[in-house]
Design a protein around this motif. Structure first.
Motif, PDB file in Angstrom:
ATOM      1  N   ASN A   1      42.049-129.934  29.111  1.00 49.13           N
ATOM      2  CA  ASN A   1      43.431-129.749  28.713  1.00 49.13           C
ATOM      3  C   ASN A   1      44.407-130.299  29.748  1.00 49.13           C
TER       4      ASN A   1
ATOM      5  N   ARG B   1      44.662-116.224  17.894  1.00 50.65           N
ATOM      6  CA  ARG B   1      44.198-117.472  17.288  1.00 50.65           C
ATOM      7  C   ARG B   1      44.305-118.585  18.323  1.00 50.65           C
ATOM      8  N   ALA B   2      43.183-119.233  18.586  1.00 47.98           N
ATOM      9  CA  ALA B   2      43.086-120.164  19.710  1.00 47.98           C
ATOM     10  C   ALA B   2      44.109-121.292  19.649  1.00 47.98           C
ATOM     11  N   LYS B   3      44.478-121.747  18.456  1.00 47.96           N
ATOM     12  CA  LYS B   3      45.364-122.895  18.336  1.00 47.96           C
ATOM     13  C   LYS B   3      46.823-122.493  18.115  1.00 47.96           C
ATOM     14  N   HIS B   4      47.094-121.210  18.169  1.00 48.37           N
ATOM     15  CA  HIS B   4      48.456-120.735  17.952  1.00 48.37           C
ATOM     16  C   HIS B   4      49.133-120.456  19.290  1.00 48.37           C
ATOM     17  N   THR B   5      50.370-120.895  19.441  1.00 46.77           N
ATOM     18  CA  THR B   5      51.113-120.650  20.668  1.00 46.77           C
ATOM     19  C   THR B   5      52.008-119.433  20.481  1.00 46.77           C
TER      20      THR B   5
ATOM     21  N   LYS C   1      44.844-120.913  29.382  1.00 44.99           N
ATOM     22  CA  LYS C   1      43.834-121.850  29.899  1.00 44.99           C
ATOM     23  C   LYS C   1      42.824-121.168  30.823  1.00 44.99           C
TER      24      LYS C   1
ATOM     25  N   SER D   1      49.362-116.954  24.867  1.00 44.38           N
ATOM     26  CA  SER D   1      48.128-117.097  24.108  1.00 44.38           C
ATOM     27  C   SER D   1      47.147-118.007  24.864  1.00 44.38           C
TER      28      SER D   1
ATOM     29  N   SER E   1      48.543-114.302  18.812  1.00 44.95           N
ATOM     30  CA  SER E   1      48.084-115.015  19.999  1.00 44.95           C
ATOM     31  C   SER E   1      46.572-115.109  20.067  1.00 44.95           C
TER      32      SER E   1
ATOM     33  N   LEU F   1      45.935-120.827  24.376  1.00 43.82           N
ATOM     34  CA  LEU F   1      46.287-122.244  24.458  1.00 43.82           C
ATOM     35  C   LEU F   1      47.053-122.560  25.733  1.00 43.82           C
TER      36      LEU F   1
END
Length: 265
Positions: A26, A118-122, A79, A74, A116, A76
């Motif tokens: 990332n 959800r891995a792809k949600h900010t 990290k 979250s 938060s 994302l």
């Protein structure tokens, strides 16, 4: 704090067996444009949010410059802890209640649940004070009553006025196991790698990221004074603090360097 040496040792064992690695996929240049996210708040309505948090800053979150600017984020943005210390500007969208000004927050915690997860949600969980500052004057209570709101966010440079980078020696550290917490990094704020150099040596030895803003090294006995080299996660900027950890360092002490990153991205 007795858990820290165990975490560090287990992490090193996994690395030696090829069973674990520190993800750096990332790493990217910070986007200057605004991006969509959601936000809630936690703690008391005018409070500072978390007590400590998943980055390990402890009581620092209750005093300036962290005070009332803390944010749990979250996965994302968290990290796995390497996003700790990064700064973001956030602003909400409802013109009937939201101020046009943006609020700057510092990543000090990981958001534990809700959208938060959800891995792809900010998502941001802001302190009650920071959440209230998103509103137009006199409407902080109204915006907190909304609970969950949509907002825009973007990365911004961290600026700790009159502060230099500091290294807190975590409890339980010895000459054979040393754990450091990094504080007050200007600019990108996040750390992607950390190295240590012993007195009289030219070799930089890699430290291992264990959790939050905490790094460790196993081996020794370490010979001080110790120099520390930091490399940012986002843009690989490097800074070296010579002999910043004194020869007769002690656990739970904080040692401040004479330098900092440039307060720009």
């Amino acid at each position: 704090m007795q858990l820290l040496p165990t975490l560090c040792f287990l992490f090193l064992q996994l690395l030696r067996r090829g069973g674990a690695s520190v993800p750096h996929s990332n790493r990217h240049r910070s986007a200057p444009h605004w991006l969509p996210a959601t936000a809630t708040w936690y703690g008391s309505p005018e409070g500072d949010g978390s007590s400590g948090g998943a980055c390990g800053y402890g009581s620092l979150v209750d005093v300036k410059p962290f005070k009332a600017r803390v944010g749990a984020v979250s996965p994302l943005l968290f990290k796995n802890g390497e996003g700790c210390g990064a700064c973001y500007k956030v602003r909400c969208l409802d013109k009937t209640i939201c101020s046009k000004r943006a609020v700057t927050i510092i990543v000090t915690d990981q958001s534990p649940s809700g959208p938060s997860a959800r891995a792809k949600h900010t998502h941001f969980d802001l302190s009650g004070a920071a959440f209230g500052h998103l509103a137009i004057p006199g409407h902080s209570g109204f915006i907190r009553n909304r609970g969950l709101i949509s907002l825009l966010y973007r990365r911004t440079a961290c600026k700790y006025r009159e502060k230099n980078i500091a290294f807190h020696v975590n409890a339980g550290s010895t000459a054979y196991w040393l754990s450091l917490l990094i504080e007050y990094e200007d600019g990108e704020g996040d750390i992607g790698s950390m190295h240590i150099r012993q007195s009289g040596s030219k070799e930089w030895i890699a430290m291992k990221h264990i959790w939050g803003a905490n790094w460790c090294i196993v081996g020794g006995p370490l010979k001080g004074p110790l120099s520390v080299k930091l490399t940012t996660l986002s843009n690989n900027k490097t800074l070296s603090a010579a002999d910043v950890i004194p020869k007769k360092w002690v656990p739970k002490a904080t040692y401040t360097s004479r330098l900092n990153f440039s307060p720009v991205l």
